[in-house]
Scaffold this motif. Sequence first.
Motif, PDB file in Angstrom:
ATOM      1  N   VAL A 263       0.772  -1.279   0.114  1.00 42.77           N
ATOM      2  CA  VAL A 263       0.008   0.023  -0.124  1.00 42.77           C
ATOM      3  C   VAL A 263       0.773   1.176   0.022  1.00 42.77           C
ATOM      4  CG1 VAL A 263      -1.734   1.248   1.525  1.00 42.77           C
ATOM      5  CG2 VAL A 263      -2.001  -1.153   0.961  1.00 42.77           C
ATOM      6  N   THR A 264       1.838   1.186   0.820  1.00 43.25           N
ATOM      7  CA  THR A 264       2.668   2.449   0.720  1.00 43.25           C
ATOM      8  C   THR A 264       3.933   2.495  -0.178  1.00 43.25           C
ATOM      9  OG1 THR A 264       4.415   1.421   2.339  1.00 43.25           O
ATOM     10  CG2 THR A 264       2.431   2.518   3.250  1.00 43.25           C
ATOM     11  N   LEU A 265       3.900   1.551  -1.296  1.00 47.89           N
ATOM     12  CA  LEU A 265       4.876   1.585  -2.223  1.00 47.89           C
ATOM     13  C   LEU A 265       4.905   2.947  -3.319  1.00 47.89           C
ATOM     14  CD1 LEU A 265       5.284  -2.052  -3.634  1.00 47.89           C
ATOM     15  CD2 LEU A 265       7.051  -0.607  -2.346  1.00 47.89           C
ATOM     16  N   ASP A 266       3.680   3.353  -3.516  1.00 50.62           N
ATOM     17  CA  ASP A 266       3.464   4.361  -4.579  1.00 50.62           C
ATOM     18  C   ASP A 266       3.298   5.784  -3.783  1.00 50.62           C
ATOM     19  OD1 ASP A 266       1.181   3.906  -3.809  1.00 50.62           O
ATOM     20  OD2 ASP A 266       0.503   3.829  -6.013  1.00 50.62           O
ATOM     21  N   ARG A 267       3.469   5.950  -2.521  1.00 51.33           N
ATOM     22  CA  ARG A 267       3.057   7.188  -1.850  1.00 51.33           C
ATOM     23  C   ARG A 267       3.587   7.417  -0.491  1.00 51.33           C
ATOM     24  NH1 ARG A 267      -2.485   6.233   0.994  1.00 51.33           N
ATOM     25  NH2 ARG A 267      -2.166   3.900   1.667  1.00 51.33           N
ATOM     26  N   VAL A 268       3.711   8.679  -0.228  1.00 44.21           N
ATOM     27  CA  VAL A 268       4.251   8.509   1.245  1.00 44.21           C
ATOM     28  C   VAL A 268       3.145   8.042   2.159  1.00 44.21           C
ATOM     29  CG1 VAL A 268       5.000  10.540   2.896  1.00 44.21           C
ATOM     30  CG2 VAL A 268       5.500  10.952   0.570  1.00 44.21           C
ATOM     31  N   PRO A 269       3.831   7.222   3.152  1.00 41.38           N
ATOM     32  CA  PRO A 269       2.797   6.773   4.145  1.00 41.38           C
ATOM     33  C   PRO A 269       2.222   7.781   4.969  1.00 41.38           C
ATOM     34  CG  PRO A 269       5.034   5.688   4.100  1.00 41.38           C
ATOM     35  CD  PRO A 269       5.080   6.884   3.282  1.00 41.38           C
ATOM     36  N   THR A 270       0.959   7.681   5.366  1.00 43.35           N
ATOM     37  CA  THR A 270       0.054   8.554   6.358  1.00 43.35           C
ATOM     38  C   THR A 270       0.550   7.703   7.802  1.00 43.35           C
ATOM     39  OG1 THR A 270      -1.574   7.204   6.090  1.00 43.35           O
ATOM     40  CG2 THR A 270      -1.362   8.990   4.718  1.00 43.35           C
TER      41      THR A 270
ATOM     42  N   ARG B 203       3.393  -1.229  11.608  1.00 39.53           N
ATOM     43  CA  ARG B 203       3.823  -1.361  12.621  1.00 39.53           C
ATOM     44  C   ARG B 203       2.849  -2.598  13.414  1.00 39.53           C
ATOM     45  NH1 ARG B 203       4.185   4.152  13.858  1.00 39.53           N
ATOM     46  NH2 ARG B 203       2.262   3.961  14.983  1.00 39.53           N
ATOM     47  N   ARG B 204       1.755  -2.781  13.251  1.00 36.57           N
ATOM     48  CA  ARG B 204       0.929  -3.652  13.784  1.00 36.57           C
ATOM     49  C   ARG B 204       1.363  -4.973  13.204  1.00 36.57           C
ATOM     50  NH1 ARG B 204      -4.298  -1.469  12.923  1.00 36.57           N
ATOM     51  NH2 ARG B 204      -3.769   0.698  13.398  1.00 36.57           N
ATOM     52  N   ALA B 205       1.284  -4.858  11.612  1.00 36.16           N
ATOM     53  CA  ALA B 205       1.571  -5.972  11.087  1.00 36.16           C
ATOM     54  C   ALA B 205       2.903  -6.538  11.131  1.00 36.16           C
ATOM     55  CB  ALA B 205       1.753  -5.531   9.422  1.00 36.16           C
ATOM     56  N   ARG B 206       3.907  -5.794  11.493  1.00 28.09           N
ATOM     57  CA  ARG B 206       5.263  -6.171  12.085  1.00 28.09           C
ATOM     58  C   ARG B 206       5.380  -6.977  12.973  1.00 28.09           C
ATOM     59  NH1 ARG B 206       7.454  -1.039  10.399  1.00 28.09           N
ATOM     60  NH2 ARG B 206       8.085  -0.919   8.191  1.00 28.09           N
ATOM     61  N   ARG B 207       4.336  -6.412  14.136  1.00 28.94           N
ATOM     62  CA  ARG B 207       4.326  -7.110  15.484  1.00 28.94           C
ATOM     63  C   ARG B 207       3.746  -8.263  15.405  1.00 28.94           C
ATOM     64  NH1 ARG B 207       2.172  -1.993  18.881  1.00 28.94           N
ATOM     65  NH2 ARG B 207       1.697  -1.585  16.816  1.00 28.94           N
TER      66      ARG B 207
ATOM     67  N   ASP C  25      -1.128   4.560   7.931  1.00 32.99           N
ATOM     68  CA  ASP C  25      -0.083   3.581   7.218  1.00 32.99           C
ATOM     69  C   ASP C  25       0.779   3.149   7.844  1.00 32.99           C
ATOM     70  OD1 ASP C  25      -1.717   3.841   4.840  1.00 32.99           O
ATOM     71  OD2 ASP C  25      -0.349   5.194   4.134  1.00 32.99           O
ATOM     72  N   ASN C  26       1.512   4.076   8.719  1.00 36.25           N
ATOM     73  CA  ASN C  26       2.588   3.683   9.670  1.00 36.25           C
ATOM     74  C   ASN C  26       2.260   2.963  10.776  1.00 36.25           C
ATOM     75  OD1 ASN C  26       4.688   5.227   8.379  1.00 36.25           O
ATOM     76  ND2 ASN C  26       4.146   6.991   9.389  1.00 36.25           N
ATOM     77  N   ARG C  27       0.789   3.297  11.329  1.00 35.04           N
ATOM     78  CA  ARG C  27       0.444   2.199  12.283  1.00 35.04           C
ATOM     79  C   ARG C  27       0.076   0.735  11.877  1.00 35.04           C
ATOM     80  NH1 ARG C  27      -4.382   5.707  14.639  1.00 35.04           N
ATOM     81  NH2 ARG C  27      -3.480   7.662  14.189  1.00 35.04           N
TER      82      ARG C  27
END
Length: 89
Positions: A47-54, A62-66, A57-59
């Motif tokens: 989702v964040t490949l073609d835009r600056v993460p909001t 982080r949740r997906a990494r955890r 998106d950052n949350r």
Amino acid sequence: MKTIVTVQDAVTAFADFMEPTDAELDAIEQEMPVILADVDLLDAQIVTLDRVPTELDNRRLRRARRRALAARLAAAKTPAAATVPGGAA
């Protein structure tokens, strides 16, 4: 003139009668939480490949990494008796 040789091994390697064994299916089932968590992480990254993460998106990242790390940790803590002998899957 060259002779034409069939590639019998390559053709029969994916034949219908070659199903995964029960042990391989069990190993896949045990790894499924890790696989699904990794898919969620990849979705969040795509989702964040073609835009600056909001911030949202950052949350999500982080949740997906955890979740991915927690799934890997849980899989690593499974008892040795639950693993499949012979290196299946």
